[in-house]
Design a protein around this motif. Structure first.
Motif, PDB file in Angstrom:
ATOM      1  N   GLN A  35       0.826  -1.193   0.000  1.00 49.37           N
ATOM      2  CA  GLN A  35       0.000   0.000   0.000  1.00 49.37           C
ATOM      3  C   GLN A  35       0.872   1.261   0.000  1.00 49.37           C
ATOM      4  O   GLN A  35       2.030   1.224   0.382  1.00 49.37           O
ATOM      5  CB  GLN A  35      -0.903  -0.004   1.238  1.00 49.37           C
ATOM      6  CG  GLN A  35      -1.763  -1.253   1.357  1.00 49.37           C
ATOM      7  CD  GLN A  35      -2.813  -1.345   0.274  1.00 49.37           C
ATOM      8  OE1 GLN A  35      -3.095  -0.357  -0.401  1.00 49.37           O
ATOM      9  NE2 GLN A  35      -3.410  -2.523   0.107  1.00 49.37           N
ATOM     10  N   ASN A  38       3.121   2.180   3.119  1.00 48.92           N
ATOM     11  CA  ASN A  38       3.802   0.912   3.360  1.00 48.92           C
ATOM     12  C   ASN A  38       4.282   0.817   4.819  1.00 48.92           C
ATOM     13  O   ASN A  38       5.151   1.578   5.238  1.00 48.92           O
ATOM     14  CB  ASN A  38       5.000   0.812   2.410  1.00 48.92           C
ATOM     15  CG  ASN A  38       5.695  -0.528   2.497  1.00 48.92           C
ATOM     16  OD1 ASN A  38       5.507  -1.278   3.442  1.00 48.92           O
ATOM     17  ND2 ASN A  38       6.500  -0.833   1.503  1.00 48.92           N
ATOM     18  N   ASP A 448       3.437  -6.239  10.546  1.00 50.13           N
ATOM     19  CA  ASP A 448       2.399  -5.293  10.933  1.00 50.13           C
ATOM     20  C   ASP A 448       1.061  -6.028  10.945  1.00 50.13           C
ATOM     21  O   ASP A 448       0.590  -6.491   9.910  1.00 50.13           O
ATOM     22  CB  ASP A 448       2.378  -4.128   9.944  1.00 50.13           C
ATOM     23  CG  ASP A 448       1.368  -3.067  10.312  1.00 50.13           C
ATOM     24  OD1 ASP A 448       0.174  -3.289  10.058  1.00 50.13           O
ATOM     25  OD2 ASP A 448       1.774  -2.023  10.844  1.00 50.13           O
ATOM     26  N   ASP A 451      -1.696  -4.660   8.641  1.00 53.83           N
ATOM     27  CA  ASP A 451      -1.405  -4.997   7.250  1.00 53.83           C
ATOM     28  C   ASP A 451      -1.801  -6.441   6.951  1.00 53.83           C
ATOM     29  O   ASP A 451      -2.451  -6.726   5.933  1.00 53.83           O
ATOM     30  CB  ASP A 451       0.090  -4.784   6.986  1.00 53.83           C
ATOM     31  CG  ASP A 451       0.553  -5.341   5.671  1.00 53.83           C
ATOM     32  OD1 ASP A 451       0.073  -4.846   4.637  1.00 53.83           O
ATOM     33  OD2 ASP A 451       1.390  -6.265   5.669  1.00 53.83           O
ATOM     34  N   LYS A 455      -4.822  -7.772   4.324  1.00 51.53           N
ATOM     35  CA  LYS A 455      -4.488  -8.574   3.150  1.00 51.53           C
ATOM     36  C   LYS A 455      -5.079  -9.972   3.194  1.00 51.53           C
ATOM     37  O   LYS A 455      -5.362 -10.563   2.157  1.00 51.53           O
ATOM     38  CB  LYS A 455      -2.964  -8.656   2.989  1.00 51.53           C
ATOM     39  CG  LYS A 455      -2.347  -7.355   2.477  1.00 51.53           C
ATOM     40  CD  LYS A 455      -0.856  -7.508   2.247  1.00 51.53           C
ATOM     41  CE  LYS A 455      -0.307  -6.282   1.539  1.00 51.53           C
ATOM     42  NZ  LYS A 455      -0.384  -5.072   2.372  1.00 51.53           N
TER      43      LYS A 455
END
Length: 520
Positions: A35, A38, A448, A451, A455
């Motif tokens: 992304q 990041n 993370d 994150d 995803k």
């Protein structure tokens, strides 16, 4: 010595709410998008980062156990025999918009290095390279027929190419030209100032024109196997060359405009001492390569025949090896090199170092790479491919026996159901999730949770609650820091990053506990 995290162009991950461990659930992505914000970028801050690895001998002793290098997940130990025509279907159904990274395995060497842990063929017959080249070309033709080009192009796009071995420069200069020119007819290559085109070389085996030929073709990165500059050590491992030879090769490569030069070193070889290895490292620092790979020698004579030439009593003891490692880390850090991870160092302005600071570093069978959006297509005996499609990713391997590999290529010419690959791994949804966690730990020292949740449609803390519990001792020892945001590998734990990653490996304890060499 050589050793692919993926990217998808779909944004559907943001809308997936079901967890990954539900039966029949499809992956949210096969190539996770980085992304704009990041979370893995700038974790090290400035070049003089606090993320320099901290060497702690007691901690290394405590956690130093056997483990994989994670050039893939699952690792190559999970290979199974491939079904008939499966490789054909995989290549035909791959995502055409994904660029390619090509790998060519050249198994020949003119000299046997006693530390070697590879299946190399020692020969001085020049005809061997010509015969093998014809098999490579036949395999290229076979696979190219199965590949579709992206929209608006007549040929698949190649962003990266690497020749490994063995000794790739066993190929004569004219054979290298023949291979390169044939590849241009089959694939579309990025210009050399944008692509990554590399080759491993034995500095003892270069002709007067080899570097000029390679640079003229478009190769922009080379790797030299040096291992040690001490003559006593060189004689003991049957790899003798002068420091002047190495320096001359580096100087010529720079004059020719190669973008990046790597040097391989090995600590733990016979007759090495901390003092002699310090001298080697200092001399190499003076030569100023862009990258260094500093490997731990694993003495496994029961597995590798060449190593039976080395006597146990001639090897440095574990304490001396640790001293060599600690000294090397300190010397390279003082000289301004950035520790990338798993034996690798690079100058701060090298592409690997930049990619790591920007959170864009990846890892695959070629080691650390900046080309994480590529499918890997391998050619030659024992070569490995990693190919993704819309629902999963496959890891394939050609036969590791030269005669069997050549027989497969010969059969494929007359029987289209025969393909070069003989082994395969089909990654599951859980594999892709765990791979993402492992590779970010090894590339960026960080996972993370937000994150991962976005995803993969899970709650990472709940999903990995058992693994998080196992990491408690490492947090107590200040190897890592865990909180609700994620897991960060601290400087004290950077040399043991593989140990952190191993906690997330579902296969390791179940099947392969004792199949690997020590981490350090």
């Amino acid at each position: 010595m050589t050793e692919h995290s993926e990217q998808n162009h779909s944004n559907s991950a943001d809308h997936i709410e079901q967890p990954y461990n539900r039966a029949g659930e499809q992956p949210t992505t096969t190539r996770p998008v980085m992304q704009p914000d990041n979370p893995y970028a700038s974790m090290r801050g400035s070049i003089t980062s606090k993320q320099l690895p901290a060497f702690d001998e007691a901690i290394i002793h405590k956690y130093n156990r056997s483990g994989p290098r994670y050039t893939s997940y699952p690792t190559a130990l999970e290979f199974a025999p491939i079904a008939e025509s499966l490789e054909t279907k995989i290549l035909q159904n791959r995502e055409t918009r994904a660029p390619l990274s090509l790998y060519f395995h050249i198994p020949f060497c003119r000299h046997l290095c006693y530390y070697c842990a590879c299946n190399k063929i020692i020969t001085k017959k020049n005809s061997d390279s010509g015969d093998y080249l014809q098999y490579l070309i036949a395999e290229i033709k076979h696979k190219r027929r199965l590949l579709s080009a992206p929209e608006g192009s007549s040929k698949p796009l190649v962003k990266q190419l690497h020749l490994g071995g063995g000794t790739p420069t066993f190929l004569r200069d004219e054979e290298m030209v023949q291979l390169w020119e044939f590849l241009q007819t089959q694939f579309e290559f990025l210009p050399e100032n944008e692509g990554d085109y590399s080759i491993e070389i034995d500095p003892r085996e270069l002709s007067e024109d080899t570097l000029k030929v390679l640079r003229g073709l478009g190769f922009n990165r080379i790797s030299l196997g040096v291992q040690d500059l001490d003559e006593t050590v060189q004689i003991a491992v049957n790899r003798v060359h002068s420091a002047e030879l190495i320096e001359n090769v580096l100087n010529e490569a720079r004059e020719l405009g190669f973008h990046s030069i790597n040097i391989d070193l090995i600590y733990g070889l016979p007759y090495q001492t901390p003092d002699t290895f310090n001298q080697t490292v200092q001399r190499i620092i003076e030569m100023s390569p862009d990258r260094l790979s500093v490997f731990n020698y694993a003495h496994l004579p029961e597995r590798f025949k060449a190593q039976r030439q080395i006597k146990d009593e001639d090897l440095p003891n574990p304490a001396a090896k640790l001293t060599m490692l600690g000294n090397t880390i300190n010397m390279l850090s003082d000289a301004g090199y950035q520790y990338i991870g798993i034996d690798h160092f690079a100058k701060p302005d090298d592409e690997l170092a930049v990619a790591q600071r920007e959170g864009k570093l990846h890892r695959n069978f070629q080691g650390y790479t900046i080309m994480g959006d590529c499918d890997l297509l391998g050619f030659g005996v024992s070569s490995i491919s990693q190919i993704a499609n819309t629902s999963t990713r496959y890891i394939l391997q050609n036969d590791t026996d030269l005669q069997a590999y050549q027989a497969n290529i010969d059969m494929a010419k007359i029987n289209p159901t025969v393909t070069p690959a003989v082994k395969v791994i089909k990654t599951s949804i859980k594999d892709r999730l765990r791979e993402y966690v492992i590779m970010n730990l090894l590339c960026h020292d960080y996972v993370d949770f937000k994150d991962v949740n976005q995803k993969f449609g899970i709650d990472a803390i709940t999903y990995f609650i058992d693994e998080i519990a196992q990491l408690g001792a490492m947090q107590d020892d200040k190897l890592i820091d865990m909180d609700a945001a994620g897991i960060r590998v601290l400087p004290r734990g950077r040399l043991l990053g593989r140990n952190v990653a191993m906690v997330f490996d579902e296969y390791l304890e179940k099947k392969h506990k004792n199949r690997f060499s020590k981490v350090i």
